[in-house]
Every structure is written in structure tokens, then in C-alpha cells.
Design an enzyme around this catalytic site. Structure first.
Site, PDB file in Angstrom:
ATOM      1  N   ASP A   1      -9.011   3.640  -2.621  1.00 25.96           N
ATOM      2  CA  ASP A   1      -9.988   4.062  -1.608  1.00 25.96           C
ATOM      3  C   ASP A   1     -11.271   4.621  -2.224  1.00 25.96           C
ATOM      4  O   ASP A   1     -11.496   5.832  -2.243  1.00 25.96           O
ATOM      5  CB  ASP A   1      -9.354   5.092  -0.678  1.00 25.96           C
ATOM      6  CG  ASP A   1      -8.215   4.494   0.123  1.00 25.96           C
ATOM      7  OD1 ASP A   1      -8.120   3.250   0.181  1.00 25.96           O
ATOM      8  OD2 ASP A   1      -7.411   5.264   0.669  1.00 25.96           O
TER       9      ASP A   1
ATOM     10  N   GLU B   1       2.624   5.024  -3.967  1.00 26.38           N
ATOM     11  CA  GLU B   1       2.583   5.969  -5.107  1.00 26.38           C
ATOM     12  C   GLU B   1       3.898   6.738  -5.249  1.00 26.38           C
ATOM     13  O   GLU B   1       4.224   7.062  -6.398  1.00 26.38           O
ATOM     14  CB  GLU B   1       1.407   6.944  -4.932  1.00 26.38           C
ATOM     15  CG  GLU B   1       0.050   6.293  -5.080  1.00 26.38           C
ATOM     16  CD  GLU B   1      -0.296   5.330  -3.939  1.00 26.38           C
ATOM     17  OE1 GLU B   1       0.216   5.545  -2.829  1.00 26.38           O
ATOM     18  OE2 GLU B   1      -1.054   4.375  -4.175  1.00 26.38           O
TER      19      GLU B   1
ATOM     20  N   ASP C   1       0.860  -1.193   0.000  1.00 26.45           N
ATOM     21  CA  ASP C   1       0.000   0.000   0.000  1.00 26.45           C
ATOM     22  C   ASP C   1       0.892   1.239   0.000  1.00 26.45           C
ATOM     23  O   ASP C   1       2.112   1.141   0.170  1.00 26.45           O
ATOM     24  CB  ASP C   1      -0.878  -0.061   1.261  1.00 26.45           C
ATOM     25  CG  ASP C   1      -1.921   1.044   1.327  1.00 26.45           C
ATOM     26  OD1 ASP C   1      -2.271   1.608   0.268  1.00 26.45           O
ATOM     27  OD2 ASP C   1      -2.386   1.340   2.452  1.00 26.45           O
TER      28      ASP C   1
END
Ligand code: MIG
Length: 797
Positions: free
Chosen positions: A478, A403, A400
Site C-alpha cells: 500500500d 503477513e 493479500d
């Protein structure tokens, strides 16, 4: 306008140096263009205005894409240089280096408008590299990864810059993934363009100027691959050959997964496992979100809440659950923490240009960040999984925040001057940002694979770049528990699938906010057809397990998940086709029948594999909907009604079902419902035979469902062909591979036939009467698993 932008264009072509598989053109003002034949169908165009080409390097390519020797046939006219493969011709204008591309029949596929041009960017010291193409009459566009917008990209602008978009909305751009690949489709043909540039990239699909499509990047090279093909589906396969496919995942990956932020103690997780089994809701995987760690330190366990992780994971395993845990990139700055100390001592963390370590805020507080673009760092990272995978026995890892996401800075990510190794091509974060998540998942994949062996690895990541499908599945991030997000989920998964990433799914029910029972069920029903079927929620708004929506909800959720488990052999076969041929698992209708213009704008309906067409219900209080069936004949999966394609239908549908249609002529394998993959020994396999009027192929791929035996031939590939004739329905089977299926018989269930056959022949011999089984309601034909040919016969009037 050009003056204003300080744009520059190539001048006249002075020289064209020809080699067998490439040509190098140079213009009067020093621009170089290298055209390369990767295969007959794939041409690569590389430009530089700097007087030299950078060292050739790409994270996207899988390295296996060059198939031998590809020669160009080269020619020249007074005005153009011509480069030809048997299927594709590039004409390059001598006057201004603009390119037009034609198929073998001479149809124009694509042509430059301004073509390559660039802008000097003194602030950054690099060029902004630009390309503009003419948008042909009636041209439409698809692809580009995870964009939560209409499937057809025409009239839209996008950018790729991996961003943590908590609670994103329809049309939010950019999102988490960076996949600079698109398809063009018009009446003369179709093609794909892969702009392999990891800087921030931009695309305009005939939006600002109606007859122009353009793409550009904030730095790096204008470097794109032009992919030709007779259909969008073939182009998808060629793109997959270029950028790769994953290994076959373990079969349990295709089971149902349950996640939450967080199941925060061993007790809580045990309770969840028990509940699944007690309620007889099938489930294969449970997830641990960040709270399992000790102070959010990666590769540690919370001492009180998870006192004996190995015992916990073993216990769950014995009940048929795999455990997957999250690992973020941020390493807590804490010199008493071994991972931090090792990374620090070895110089594995990202730095500023002048050397100091970069620190950013994430869950653990101040963190250092491994430079995953450095091979030594990836190797070190991979070794960290020895504990989690090798010792504790986790079956998979969830990456997770890669990015990378940084809290409390307006840009949400690293400063742009942060340095990266980029596998020996040192650069700033401008270039490495869009590959950071991909390289993290690559390193994690290596570690999980090593320590899960002889089992197959499972990875899930939030961020990635083109080619990242080789290492990990992705989920869409999300999302929100709204009906609009169900629409978004449907489009995103289709789009990711045609953009190289088939192993995809969404947070079922929505990550933020709380779904109604109806929304949760509709989402779960759609999730049945997404390769990754996982419920996840942010955990701060009530429960989101299949039993959290009352008694009716439990029934409906169980029903949806049971359908998933019945379809497993079909879904696994579909996945195998993706791994073998690069065929997308999910196929938008335009990828099913692009000759039918009606498909060009459809986006609710899609095919999952060769035989199933799905159309989710995307609105509340809906007990019916309009939907389009592609040309051909289809059976309503729920009631066997035969329906004609090439038009819209209105279909009534209760909450307990999702509209599903089977292509006439298909043979669809089903498993019995299991509570988890491998629960039951299969004594037979159900094959559902849907009568068609023309010969048709269906496939079944099987293996052990885990391990690497299949690489040594321990698999069974079965090709069924149906041959409808007057008074006769013949089915042949061609088996290959050395694996013996665990069952000895198929049970053939017939759909769409007017009556039971009068006679059955197996391998040319009349079958014994007990092969036709009529047990009241249930009628089926029992045939040996190794049949070559069977014939069902009816008297001819
Ligand atoms: O800042 O680990 O998208 O799935 O549950 C939030 C906690 C961090 C974001 C992920 C989400 C996950 C959550 N993470």
C-alpha cells in the site's frame, strides 16, 4: 556490556570431526558448529549452543540446490582448522571458533568480529542467536528484499517481520516481506550471506558500529549460507539456485494489468474492459478485489453484483482479458459457510497453545485462519480453487493480508503463542509468522496450477519469505501517490530483483491518495520496465485508469503501455534468463559494472535485462535530468544518439518519454503493438540492431506463451552474435529448441551505422536485392528467420 546482555560465546575448539563434505566442530563449552560445502561456491554454517541440532528443515530452499558431491579439502595449522573448496577457504580459529573466509587467491572476503554468540532469553525459553562480522574498509551492502531505503544499505539497521504497512513511507521498516539475504562488496571481492531463519531477524550494516555488520534472530538457529562469486550478478544466480525461481509465467503476465479496490460489479468490470478496447489502450488482465465476494467469504461470489461469474469471465476472455481475483487468508466464522465448516471439522485452523481456535478480525469480521504451514491444510486449500479457476475460469489469484494482517490489534498480527505445524516441526507464531504468507501463496499456487492446467498459473502475493519467488509474484503493497513513492518504487523493485524476486511490481500511480497526471504518467513509464505492470488504487479518491487524466493523459498512457507491448519479446527473454539462470530481471548499476566505483551508490538508473538501461524521471516539472551511464557505449533509444558511458550526462526529456538507453552491439526484438498478448499473428519480427565495436551476444526466447509445451522442447532459443569488422558487420544466429516461430522473416532495423550497407549476404550467398527494403522513411533488411549468418558490407576506403 556483555554481562549486561547476558551474552555467551563459544570457547576453544576441542574437536573437529571431518567428513567429506562437512566438518563438525565442538567447543569446550558445548557449542557445535557444522560447516557444510553445498557447492564449491556455497558454504553453510550452522551453530548450536543447546548441545544438539534441531531437525534440519527450511522452507526457503528449493531442494534442487545440491549439485552432486562436494568435497572439502581439510587442513590444520597450529591455530586454525582449514576447510577448502577450489574457490573458497574457511579458516576457523581453534581458540574461539571465529571464522575468516578467503577466495582462492587468498583475498579476505569476510571475517567474524565477535562471530557467533547468543543470549539466553528466559521469557521465551529460546536463545537469541547473533552473528557479528567485521565490516571491511570501504565495504558496502545490498539486498534484503523490499526495504524502501537507499539501495546501498550501509549505515542502516533493519528487521524482518512481515507487517501490513498501509500507506508506508520511505524508510518504513519492516514491510510486508521477509528476505534475510544480503550482499557485501569491497575492494577485495564480494559475497552473499543468506541467514535462513524465519524468526524476527535483524540486520545492522555498519550503522551502530562503523566497522561491524551484524545479524541476529529472536530464536531458532544461527544458520547461514555464505555465497562466493566473481561478481554480484553471479552471487545472485547462486542465491537463486539455492532458493529457486518460478516457472515461466504465461506471456500475458508481462502485459498491462488494471486493478482497483474494487470493480464492484460485473457491469463495472465490463465497462472497464470496453473502455480499454474503445480507447485502444492495450491491457491483458483485470482484477477483482474483495467486493466480488459474498460478505467477504473467500471462494464465493456476491449474488447480485456478480450473478454469473463464469459468463463474465468468459466474455472478458473473448475480448482478450484475463481475470484475476483476490483471496485472503481469513475465513469468516460462519458454520453455514462450507469452507469454514470444513476447515473447522478437520482442524485446519490455527489454535492457541491450549487448543482453542484463534479468531481475528479482518474484512469478513471474525475469522479463523488456516495453518498453511501444514501440508494437509495446503492440499485442502489448493482444492478450493477448483471453482474459481477450474469452473469459473479465472486466470490467476491474488493473495493479500497474509503477513498475516489482523485489524484493530496493536501488533497487527496473530498473538505470538499461536501454534503452527511448520511441516511437522510444531512451533509458535514467532517462528511461523515470517513464512505464513509464503506458505499461503504456495498452497494457492498448487491449486491454481492444478486447475489452470494446461495453462500456466499466475499468482500475486503481498507477503513472502526467501524462496517464495517459486510460487508467486509480489507487489510492494500500500504505497502512496507521491513523487517520493515513485523513488521508493524504483528502489524496491530493483532490490527485490536482486533478492531473488524478479516478478515484481508496484501499485502504479500509488494506492492511497490521488496522483497528478504527470505523476501517473512518470510512474507508468517506469512500470514499463517492471516485470509486473499493474495500476492499482484504493478506489476512494477518484479514478485511476489510464484514461482518468484527461486527453493528454490518455495519449501519454497509451504511448507508455504500447512501448511495453513492443518490448514484450525482449522482456519475455529477460524473464526466461531469470528462470533459466537466476539472473535478476532488474539490475542495479552496481550489478552491471562493480569494477566501476561510481556504480556503488547509484540507484535511479538500472538495467532491465542485458541490453536496456532505464533512468526514470522522479520529480515533477522535469524535462531533463542528470544520469550516469555505465562504461561502454550506449544509444539513446528515442533518437539513436550514441553516448559514451563511464560518466554523467544531462539529458532533456519531454513528458512523453522516459530515458532509455540500448547497449551498443545489442539486438533488440520488438513486437507490433497488440491490444493484448496473442491478438495478432506475427508475420515477421522486428530486430533492432545497434552497431557496436566489439563482438556481443543477444538472445531471444520464444514459445507458445502459455502451457507446458516448452518443457517438451516446444521453444525457440536464438543466440545472436555480432562480429564487427572493417567494412563488415556480421551477425550469426544459433537456434535451439523444436518450436517454429510463427513468422518466417526478421526485419532488421539498423541503428548507428553511417549508411545503408552496400551489400547483404545471407548464409554466405549474396542476398536478392529485394531483401533490402527501402520504403521511403523505413529502411530494413528482410532476412529469413532461420539464417545462420548474415553479413552487411560497406566498401572499405
Ligand atoms: O486492508 O483488498 O494491499 O492492494 O486493495 C486493505 C483491499 C486490504 C490491502 C491491499 C490492497 C487491497 C486492499 N487490501
Amino acid at each position: 556490556m556483555h554481562q549486561l546482555l547476558n551474552e555467551h560465546f563459544p570457547g576453544a575448539v576441542m574437536r573437529c570431526e571431518k567428513a567429506n563434505d562437512h566438518a563438525l566442530l565442538s567447543t569446550q563449552n558445548g557449542v557445535m558448529l557444522r560447516v557444510e560445502a553445498i557447492t564449491d561456491h556455497v558454504l553453510r554454517f550452522r551453530y548450536t549452543a543447546k548441545g544438539y541440532f534441531e531437525k534440519d528443515f527450511s522452507y526457503a530452499l528449493d531442494g534442487k540446490h545440491r549439485s552432486g558431491f562436494n568435497a572439502f579439502e581439510q587442513g590444520e595449522t597450529a591455530s586454525h582448522y582449514l576447510l577448502k573448496t577450489p574457490v573458497l577457504e574457511a579458516r576457523i580459529s581453534k581458540e574461539d571458533a571465529k571464522i575468516s573466509l578467503f577466495d582462492a587467491a587468498g583475498n579476505l572476503l569476510n571475517e567474524d568480529e565477535k562471530g557467533f554468540h547468543w543470549e539466553e532469553n528466559p521469557q521465551q525459553g529460546d536463545n537469541i542467536v547473533k552473528m557479528s562480522k567485521r565490516s571491511l574498509t570501504g565495504e558496502h551492502y545490498y539486498g534484503l528484499g523490499d526495504k524502501p531505503s537507499n539501495l546501498n544499505l550501509r549505515d542502516r539497521r533493519f528487521q524482518n517481520w512481515g507487517t501490513d504497512q498501509y500507506g508506508f513511507a520511505k524508510d518504513t521498516d519492516p514491510l510486508y516481506r521477509n528476505i534475510p539475504f544480503y550482499y557485501g562488496l569491497h575492494k577485495q571481492g564480494c559475497y552473499g550471506i543468506f541467514f535462513d531463519n524465519s524468526f524476527r531477524t535483524f540486520f545492522d550494516f555498519a550503522s551502530e558500529r562503523k566497522n561491524v555488520t551484524s545479524f541476529w534472530a529472536e530464536g531458532g538457529e544461527m544458520n547461514y549460507y555464505f555465497i562466493a562469486g566473481s561478481s554480484l550478478l553471479n552471487i545472485a544466480r547462486r542465491y537463486a539456485r539455492l532458493t529457486g525461481v518460478p516457472e515461466l509465467p504465461p506471456l500475458w503476465t508481462l502485459g498491462y494489468h488494471q486493478c482497483k479496490w474494487s470493480y464492484a460489479s460485473a457491469e463495472e468490470l465490463r465497462g472497464i474492459a470496453e473502455r480499454f478496447r474503445a480507447l485502444r489502450i492495450p491491457c491483458d488482465a483485470l482484477y477483482l478485489d474483495i467486493d466480488y465476494m459474498d460478505g467477504f467469504r473467500c471462494f464465493t461470489w456476491h449474488p447480485e453484483n456478480f450473478p454469473d461469474p463464469k459468463a463474465l469471465v468468459g466474455e472478458l476472455e473473448s475480448q482478450g482479458f484475463k481475470t484475476v481475483a483476490i483471496i485472503d487468508p481469513g475465513i469468516k466464522v460462519d458454520m453455514d459457510y462450507a469452507v469454514c465448516r470444513e476447515g473447522f471439522e478437520n482442524g485446519y485452523f490455527c489454535t492457541y497453545a491450549d487448543g482453542p481456535l484463534y479468531k481475528g478480525q479482518v474484512w469478513p469480521g471474525e475469522c479463523y485462519f488456516p495453518d498453511f504451514t501444514r501440508p494437509a491444510v495446503r492440499n485442502w486449500w489448493a482444492e478450493q480453487f477448483k471453482g474459481l479457476i477450474g469452473e469459473v475460469g479465472l486466470a490467476g489469484i491474488w493473495n493479500d493480508m497474509n503477513e498475516p494482517a489482523i485489524m484493530e490489534v496493536p501488533t497487527k498480527t496473530f498473538p505470538l503463542e499461536i501454534r503452527h505445524d511448520y511441516d511437522g516441526h510444531p512451533c509458535s507464531h514467532r517462528k511461523a509468522h515470517n513464512v505464513y504468507g509464503m506458505q499461503m501463496s504456495r498452497a494457492s499456487f498448487a491449486g491454481v496450477k492444478k486447475y489452470a492446467y494446461p495453462n500456466r498459473p499466475f499468482l500475486i502475493t503481498r507477503s513472502s519469505y526467501a524462496g517464495g519467488q517459486r510460487y508467486s509474484s509480489v507487489w510492494t503493497g500500500d504505497n502512496v501517490a507521491t513523487w517520493e513513492h515513485l523513488w521508493v518504487a524504483n528502489v524496491q523493485c530493483q532490490r527485490l530483483s536482486i533478492s531473488g524476486f524478479s516478478l515484481v511490481g508496484t501499485d502504479i500511480g500509488g494506492f492511497t491518495e490521488h496522483p497528478s497526471m504527470e505523476l501517473y504518467i512518470r510512474w507508468l513509464q517506469l512500470g514499463v520496465f517492471h516485470p509486473l505492470m499493474r495500476t492499482h488504487s484504493s478506489g476512494d479518491h477518484g479514478e485511476q485508469e489510464p484514461w482518468s487524466f484527461g486527453e493528454e493523459g490518455i495519449e501519454l498512457a497509451r504511448k507508455a503501455i504500447e512501448l511495453r507491448y513492443r518490448l514484450l519479446p525482449y522482456l519475455y527473454t529477460t524473464f526466461y534468463q531469470y528462470v533459466e539462470e537466476g539472473t535478476p530481471f532488474l539490475r542495479p548499476l552496481v550489478f552491471v559494472d562493480q569494477e566501476d566505483r561510481n556504480t556503488w551508490f547509484r540507484q535511479d538508473e538500472f538495467m532491465a535485462g542485458d541490453s536496456l538501461l532505464v533512468c526514470p524521471i522522479l520529480e515533477p516539472n522535469r524535462l531533463g535530468r542528470r544520469l550516469y551511464l555505465p562504461r561502454g557505449l550506449w544509444y539513446d533509444y528515442h533518437n539513436q544518439t550514441l553516448m559514451e558511458g563511464g560518466k554523467e550526462h544531462y539529458l532533456e526529456i519531454p513528458l512523453e518519454r522516459i530515458p532509455i538507453f540500448v547497449r551498443a552491439g545489442a539486438i533488440l526484438p520488438h513486437y507490433p503493438v497488440q491490444q493484448y498478448v496473442g491478438e495478432k499473428n506475427l508475420e515477421y519480427l522486428d530486430l533492432h540492431v545497434y552497431r557496436g565495436e566489439i563482438p556481443q551476444d543477444s538472445y531471444l526466447y520464444e514459445d507458445q506463451g502459455d502451457g507446458y509445451g516448452y518443457e517438451e522442447g516446444a521453444y525457440a532459443h536464438k543466440a545472436f552474435k555480432v562480429l564487427p569488422q572493417k567494412g563488415k558487420y556480421r551477425i550469426t544466429q544459433h537456434r535451439s529448441g523444436k518450436w517454429q516461430s510463427p513468422y518466417r522473416h526478421y526485419r532488421l532495423h539498423l541503428h548507428g551505422f553511417e549508411s545503408a550497407p552496400e551489400r547483404l549476404e545471407i548464409n554466405g550467398e549474396p542476398a536478392p536485392p529485394e531483401a533490402m527494403v527501402n520504403s521511403g522513411e523505413d529502411f530494413y533488411l528482410q532476412v529469413p528467420e532461420n539464417f545462420h549468418q548474415i553479413s552487411l558490407r560497406w566498401p572499405v576506403a
